[in-house]
Design a protein around this motif. Structure first.
Motif, PDB file in Angstrom:
ATOM      1  N   ILE A 103       0.469  14.345  27.854  1.00  0.00           N
ATOM      2  CA  ILE A 103      -0.819  13.914  27.310  1.00  0.00           C
ATOM      3  C   ILE A 103      -1.964  14.461  28.164  1.00  0.00           C
ATOM      4  N   SER A 104      -1.815  14.397  29.471  1.00  0.00           N
ATOM      5  CA  SER A 104      -2.854  14.930  30.362  1.00  0.00           C
ATOM      6  C   SER A 104      -3.017  16.435  30.186  1.00  0.00           C
ATOM      7  N   PHE A 105      -1.907  17.128  30.050  1.00  0.00           N
ATOM      8  CA  PHE A 105      -1.901  18.582  29.891  1.00  0.00           C
ATOM      9  C   PHE A 105      -2.639  18.988  28.617  1.00  0.00           C
ATOM     10  N   VAL A 106      -2.287  18.367  27.508  1.00  0.00           N
ATOM     11  CA  VAL A 106      -2.902  18.695  26.218  1.00  0.00           C
ATOM     12  C   VAL A 106      -4.370  18.273  26.205  1.00  0.00           C
ATOM     13  N   THR A 107      -4.655  17.108  26.750  1.00  0.00           N
ATOM     14  CA  THR A 107      -6.032  16.617  26.783  1.00  0.00           C
ATOM     15  C   THR A 107      -6.916  17.515  27.635  1.00  0.00           C
ATOM     16  N   SER A 108      -6.387  17.996  28.741  1.00  0.00           N
ATOM     17  CA  SER A 108      -7.148  18.898  29.604  1.00  0.00           C
ATOM     18  C   SER A 108      -7.494  20.188  28.869  1.00  0.00           C
ATOM     19  N   ASP A 138      -9.158  19.594  17.970  1.00  0.00           N
ATOM     20  CA  ASP A 138      -9.070  20.100  19.341  1.00  0.00           C
ATOM     21  C   ASP A 138      -7.660  19.906  19.897  1.00  0.00           C
ATOM     22  N   ILE A 139      -7.076  18.757  19.609  1.00  0.00           N
ATOM     23  CA  ILE A 139      -5.708  18.484  20.069  1.00  0.00           C
ATOM     24  C   ILE A 139      -4.729  19.444  19.398  1.00  0.00           C
ATOM     25  N   LEU A 140      -4.880  19.637  18.088  1.00  0.00           N
ATOM     26  CA  LEU A 140      -3.983  20.544  17.365  1.00  0.00           C
ATOM     27  C   LEU A 140      -4.092  21.974  17.890  1.00  0.00           C
ATOM     28  N   ALA A 190      -2.125  26.438  21.434  1.00  0.00           N
ATOM     29  CA  ALA A 190      -2.426  27.302  22.578  1.00  0.00           C
ATOM     30  C   ALA A 190      -1.409  27.131  23.703  1.00  0.00           C
ATOM     31  N   LEU A 191      -0.861  25.936  23.825  1.00  0.00           N
ATOM     32  CA  LEU A 191       0.092  25.651  24.901  1.00  0.00           C
ATOM     33  C   LEU A 191       1.543  25.901  24.497  1.00  0.00           C
ATOM     34  N   GLY A 192       1.747  26.356  23.263  1.00  0.00           N
ATOM     35  CA  GLY A 192       3.101  26.686  22.826  1.00  0.00           C
ATOM     36  C   GLY A 192       3.858  25.551  22.168  1.00  0.00           C
ATOM     37  N   PHE A 193       3.158  24.511  21.760  1.00  0.00           N
ATOM     38  CA  PHE A 193       3.796  23.373  21.098  1.00  0.00           C
ATOM     39  C   PHE A 193       3.535  23.404  19.595  1.00  0.00           C
ATOM     40  N   GLU A 194       3.764  24.555  18.977  1.00  0.00           N
ATOM     41  CA  GLU A 194       3.467  24.723  17.556  1.00  0.00           C
ATOM     42  C   GLU A 194       4.207  23.722  16.678  1.00  0.00           C
ATOM     43  N   ASN A 195       5.465  23.451  17.007  1.00  0.00           N
ATOM     44  CA  ASN A 195       6.254  22.520  16.191  1.00  0.00           C
ATOM     45  C   ASN A 195       5.622  21.132  16.167  1.00  0.00           C
ATOM     46  N   TYR A 196       5.153  20.685  17.313  1.00  0.00           N
ATOM     47  CA  TYR A 196       4.494  19.381  17.377  1.00  0.00           C
ATOM     48  C   TYR A 196       3.159  19.419  16.643  1.00  0.00           C
ATOM     49  N   ALA A 197       2.460  20.525  16.767  1.00  0.00           N
ATOM     50  CA  ALA A 197       1.147  20.650  16.137  1.00  0.00           C
ATOM     51  C   ALA A 197       1.258  20.528  14.620  1.00  0.00           C
ATOM     52  N   GLU A 198       2.282  21.126  14.047  1.00  0.00           N
ATOM     53  CA  GLU A 198       2.442  21.065  12.591  1.00  0.00           C
ATOM     54  C   GLU A 198       2.707  19.639  12.120  1.00  0.00           C
ATOM     55  N   VAL A 199       3.542  18.924  12.838  1.00  0.00           N
ATOM     56  CA  VAL A 199       3.835  17.529  12.483  1.00  0.00           C
ATOM     57  C   VAL A 199       2.583  16.669  12.647  1.00  0.00           C
ATOM     58  N   LEU A 200       1.867  16.868  13.745  1.00  0.00           N
ATOM     59  CA  LEU A 200       0.656  16.084  13.985  1.00  0.00           C
ATOM     60  C   LEU A 200      -0.452  16.420  12.995  1.00  0.00           C
TER      61      LEU A 200
END
Length: 144
Positions: free
Chosen positions: A77-82, A100-102, A107-117
């Protein structure tokens, strides 16, 4: 320093102004504040509840597993929020929003999570719009 504490260096706005915007000048005063782990991490009871909700009722979760997950999710959470905060600062904005979170997740390589979110965010906004519409309709009914 206690092993349960980490250093966080911050400078006051006065220090930055006095030194022409360079807070690291030799004459600047730096305030060192310490953050306890409990202040940086999500409450372990909340993490444990989320873990238990995804497991079968008969499953048990060790204290070590809870603590490990607590640290991991808090760091994520800190990493993504930063990353999102940096994006907002670059855009001269102060508020982090869902997009911004998506974008940060991508940008951080969490595309799979981004799509679900992204799907979750759309459903959440739809629910909020319906809720606001119902409240608006109720307000209209109360006015004679």
């Amino acid at each position: 320093m206690n092993t349960n504490e980490s250093e966080h260096v911050s400078t006051s706005p006065e220090d930055t102004q006095e030194n022409g915007g360079n807070a690291s000048s030799s004459g600047s005063l730096q305030q060192i504040s310490t953050l306890r782990e409990q202040d940086r991490w999500l409450p372990i009871n909340n993490v444990a509840r989320l873990m238990k909700n995804t497991l079968p009722p008969s499953a048990k979760v060790s204290k070590d597993a809870k603590e490990c997950m607590q640290e991991c999710v808090s760091e994520l959470i800190s990493f993504v929020t930063s990353e999102a905060s940096d994006r907002c600062a670059a855009d001269k904005r102060k508020t982090i929003n869902g997009e911004d979170i998506l974008i940060s997740l991508h940008a951080l390589g969490f595309e799979n999570y981004a799509e679900v979110l992204k799907i979750y965010l759309a459903k959440y906004r739809q629910q909020q719009a319906l809720k606001n519409q119902l409240m608006y309709e109720q307000d209209d009914e109360e006015v004679p």
